[in-house]
Scaffold this motif. Sequence first.
Motif, PDB file in Angstrom:
ATOM      1  N   MET A   1     -14.550 -29.733  -0.661  1.00  0.00           N
ATOM      2  CA  MET A   1     -14.328 -28.463  -1.322  1.00  0.00           C
ATOM      3  C   MET A   1     -12.840 -28.115  -1.257  1.00  0.00           C
ATOM      4  SD  MET A   1     -16.313 -24.869  -0.672  1.00  0.00           S
ATOM      5  CE  MET A   1     -17.839 -25.036  -1.547  1.00  0.00           C
ATOM      6  N   SER A   2     -12.437 -27.209  -0.383  1.00  0.00           N
ATOM      7  CA  SER A   2     -11.048 -26.763  -0.284  1.00  0.00           C
ATOM      8  C   SER A   2     -10.433 -27.154   1.042  1.00  0.00           C
ATOM      9  CB  SER A   2     -10.972 -25.239  -0.429  1.00  0.00           C
ATOM     10  OG  SER A   2     -11.444 -24.842  -1.680  1.00  0.00           O
ATOM     11  N   GLU A   3      -9.120 -27.273   1.045  1.00  0.00           N
ATOM     12  CA  GLU A   3      -8.393 -27.563   2.284  1.00  0.00           C
ATOM     13  C   GLU A   3      -7.941 -26.252   2.905  1.00  0.00           C
ATOM     14  OE1 GLU A   3      -6.488 -29.478   5.412  1.00  0.00           O
ATOM     15  OE2 GLU A   3      -7.825 -30.343   3.931  1.00  0.00           O
ATOM     16  N   ILE A   4      -8.323 -26.051   4.156  1.00  0.00           N
ATOM     17  CA  ILE A   4      -7.937 -24.862   4.908  1.00  0.00           C
ATOM     18  C   ILE A   4      -7.100 -25.326   6.097  1.00  0.00           C
ATOM     19  CG2 ILE A   4      -8.746 -22.849   6.201  1.00  0.00           C
ATOM     20  CD1 ILE A   4      -9.704 -22.831   3.303  1.00  0.00           C
ATOM     21  N   VAL A   5      -5.968 -24.684   6.311  1.00  0.00           N
ATOM     22  CA  VAL A   5      -5.139 -24.962   7.476  1.00  0.00           C
ATOM     23  C   VAL A   5      -5.265 -23.776   8.425  1.00  0.00           C
ATOM     24  CG1 VAL A   5      -2.798 -25.343   8.337  1.00  0.00           C
ATOM     25  CG2 VAL A   5      -3.527 -26.422   6.212  1.00  0.00           C
ATOM     26  N   VAL A   6      -5.648 -24.053   9.656  1.00  0.00           N
ATOM     27  CA  VAL A   6      -5.781 -23.034  10.691  1.00  0.00           C
ATOM     28  C   VAL A   6      -4.584 -23.185  11.622  1.00  0.00           C
ATOM     29  CG1 VAL A   6      -7.228 -22.176  12.559  1.00  0.00           C
ATOM     30  CG2 VAL A   6      -8.297 -23.150  10.526  1.00  0.00           C
ATOM     31  N   LEU A   7      -3.822 -22.102  11.798  1.00  0.00           N
ATOM     32  CA  LEU A   7      -2.598 -22.140  12.604  1.00  0.00           C
ATOM     33  C   LEU A   7      -2.767 -21.359  13.898  1.00  0.00           C
ATOM     34  CD1 LEU A   7      -0.029 -21.310   9.792  1.00  0.00           C
ATOM     35  CD2 LEU A   7      -0.495 -23.545  10.781  1.00  0.00           C
TER      36      LEU A   7
ATOM     37  N   THR B   1      -7.901 -28.325   8.725  1.00  0.00           N
ATOM     38  CA  THR B   1      -6.881 -28.935   9.576  1.00  0.00           C
ATOM     39  C   THR B   1      -6.415 -27.871  10.555  1.00  0.00           C
ATOM     40  OG1 THR B   1      -6.162 -30.380   7.780  1.00  0.00           O
ATOM     41  CG2 THR B   1      -4.634 -30.077   9.626  1.00  0.00           C
ATOM     42  N   HIS B   2      -6.536 -28.154  11.833  1.00  0.00           N
ATOM     43  CA  HIS B   2      -6.121 -27.209  12.877  1.00  0.00           C
ATOM     44  C   HIS B   2      -4.744 -27.621  13.391  1.00  0.00           C
ATOM     45  CE1 HIS B   2      -6.953 -24.257  16.081  1.00  0.00           C
ATOM     46  NE2 HIS B   2      -6.121 -25.031  16.763  1.00  0.00           N
ATOM     47  N   LEU B   3      -3.792 -26.701  13.309  1.00  0.00           N
ATOM     48  CA  LEU B   3      -2.437 -26.955  13.800  1.00  0.00           C
ATOM     49  C   LEU B   3      -2.109 -25.966  14.912  1.00  0.00           C
ATOM     50  CD1 LEU B   3      -0.611 -27.298  10.368  1.00  0.00           C
ATOM     51  CD2 LEU B   3      -1.408 -29.143  11.846  1.00  0.00           C
TER      52      LEU B   3
ATOM     53  N   ASN C   1       6.125 -32.123   8.228  1.00  0.00           N
ATOM     54  CA  ASN C   1       4.717 -32.473   7.990  1.00  0.00           C
ATOM     55  C   ASN C   1       3.836 -31.225   7.979  1.00  0.00           C
ATOM     56  OD1 ASN C   1       5.346 -35.187   7.864  1.00  0.00           O
ATOM     57  ND2 ASN C   1       4.710 -35.611   9.958  1.00  0.00           N
ATOM     58  N   ILE C   2       4.103 -30.309   8.901  1.00  0.00           N
ATOM     59  CA  ILE C   2       3.343 -29.058   8.945  1.00  0.00           C
ATOM     60  C   ILE C   2       3.597 -28.247   7.681  1.00  0.00           C
ATOM     61  CG2 ILE C   2       3.182 -26.823  10.112  1.00  0.00           C
ATOM     62  CD1 ILE C   2       3.558 -28.390  12.757  1.00  0.00           C
ATOM     63  N   ALA C   3       4.864 -28.167   7.261  1.00  0.00           N
ATOM     64  CA  ALA C   3       5.201 -27.432   6.042  1.00  0.00           C
ATOM     65  C   ALA C   3       4.481 -28.017   4.832  1.00  0.00           C
ATOM     66  CB  ALA C   3       6.718 -27.424   5.825  1.00  0.00           C
ATOM     67  N   THR C   4       4.398 -29.332   4.766  1.00  0.00           N
ATOM     68  CA  THR C   4       3.717 -30.002   3.657  1.00  0.00           C
ATOM     69  C   THR C   4       2.219 -29.662   3.665  1.00  0.00           C
ATOM     70  OG1 THR C   4       5.326 -31.784   3.642  1.00  0.00           O
ATOM     71  CG2 THR C   4       3.196 -32.248   2.624  1.00  0.00           C
ATOM     72  N   LEU C   5       1.614 -29.682   4.839  1.00  0.00           N
ATOM     73  CA  LEU C   5       0.192 -29.336   4.944  1.00  0.00           C
ATOM     74  C   LEU C   5      -0.066 -27.896   4.482  1.00  0.00           C
ATOM     75  CD1 LEU C   5      -0.826 -30.945   8.346  1.00  0.00           C
ATOM     76  CD2 LEU C   5      -1.726 -31.525   6.090  1.00  0.00           C
ATOM     77  N   ILE C   6       0.804 -26.984   4.901  1.00  0.00           N
ATOM     78  CA  ILE C   6       0.638 -25.577   4.532  1.00  0.00           C
ATOM     79  C   ILE C   6       0.830 -25.393   3.026  1.00  0.00           C
ATOM     80  CG2 ILE C   6       1.628 -23.263   4.791  1.00  0.00           C
ATOM     81  CD1 ILE C   6       2.169 -24.051   7.761  1.00  0.00           C
ATOM     82  N   LYS C   7       1.853 -26.019   2.481  1.00  0.00           N
ATOM     83  CA  LYS C   7       2.107 -25.905   1.033  1.00  0.00           C
ATOM     84  C   LYS C   7       0.942 -26.430   0.209  1.00  0.00           C
ATOM     85  CE  LYS C   7       7.125 -26.163   1.225  1.00  0.00           C
ATOM     86  NZ  LYS C   7       8.306 -26.984   0.942  1.00  0.00           N
TER      87      LYS C   7
ATOM     88  N   ALA D   1      -2.228 -26.526   1.137  1.00  0.00           N
ATOM     89  CA  ALA D   1      -3.503 -25.910   1.488  1.00  0.00           C
ATOM     90  C   ALA D   1      -3.923 -24.870   0.453  1.00  0.00           C
ATOM     91  CB  ALA D   1      -3.399 -25.239   2.856  1.00  0.00           C
ATOM     92  N   GLU D   2      -5.203 -24.720   0.319  1.00  0.00           N
ATOM     93  CA  GLU D   2      -5.740 -23.661  -0.541  1.00  0.00           C
ATOM     94  C   GLU D   2      -5.986 -22.392   0.236  1.00  0.00           C
ATOM     95  OE1 GLU D   2      -8.730 -24.742  -3.368  1.00  0.00           O
ATOM     96  OE2 GLU D   2      -8.067 -26.816  -3.358  1.00  0.00           O
ATOM     97  N   GLY D   3      -5.926 -22.499   1.555  1.00  0.00           N
ATOM     98  CA  GLY D   3      -6.095 -21.332   2.421  1.00  0.00           C
ATOM     99  C   GLY D   3      -5.430 -21.592   3.742  1.00  0.00           C
ATOM    100  N   VAL D   4      -4.844 -20.541   4.312  1.00  0.00           N
ATOM    101  CA  VAL D   4      -4.175 -20.648   5.615  1.00  0.00           C
ATOM    102  C   VAL D   4      -4.693 -19.529   6.499  1.00  0.00           C
ATOM    103  CG1 VAL D   4      -1.970 -20.613   6.848  1.00  0.00           C
ATOM    104  CG2 VAL D   4      -2.114 -21.619   4.565  1.00  0.00           C
TER     105      VAL D   4
END
Length: 71
Positions: free
Chosen positions: A1-7, A36-38, A60-66, A68-71
């Motif tokens: 579905m969607s990519e979510i990054v948890v910070l 993805t948990h960061l 790499n973290i910046a790329t993941l966040i950019k 992502a469909e949700g943070v």
Amino acid sequence: MSEIVVLSGSPSKNSRSEFVLEHIGSLLIDKGFTVTHLSIRDLPIEVLFHGDYNHHAVKNIATLIKGAEGV
């Protein structure tokens, strides 16, 4: 579905907020999301201490966040 990054910005290994974020991540996975948990602890201490924004780990973290469909 969607990519979510948890910070997580807590430096503590036993952080309550880290525990909550892991739980929320699990709930999102159960709903079909890719999570993805960061954590700030994933970065080398030297990078944090010197504010090395050009370090590959930070990029790499910046790329993941950019991406992502949700943070």
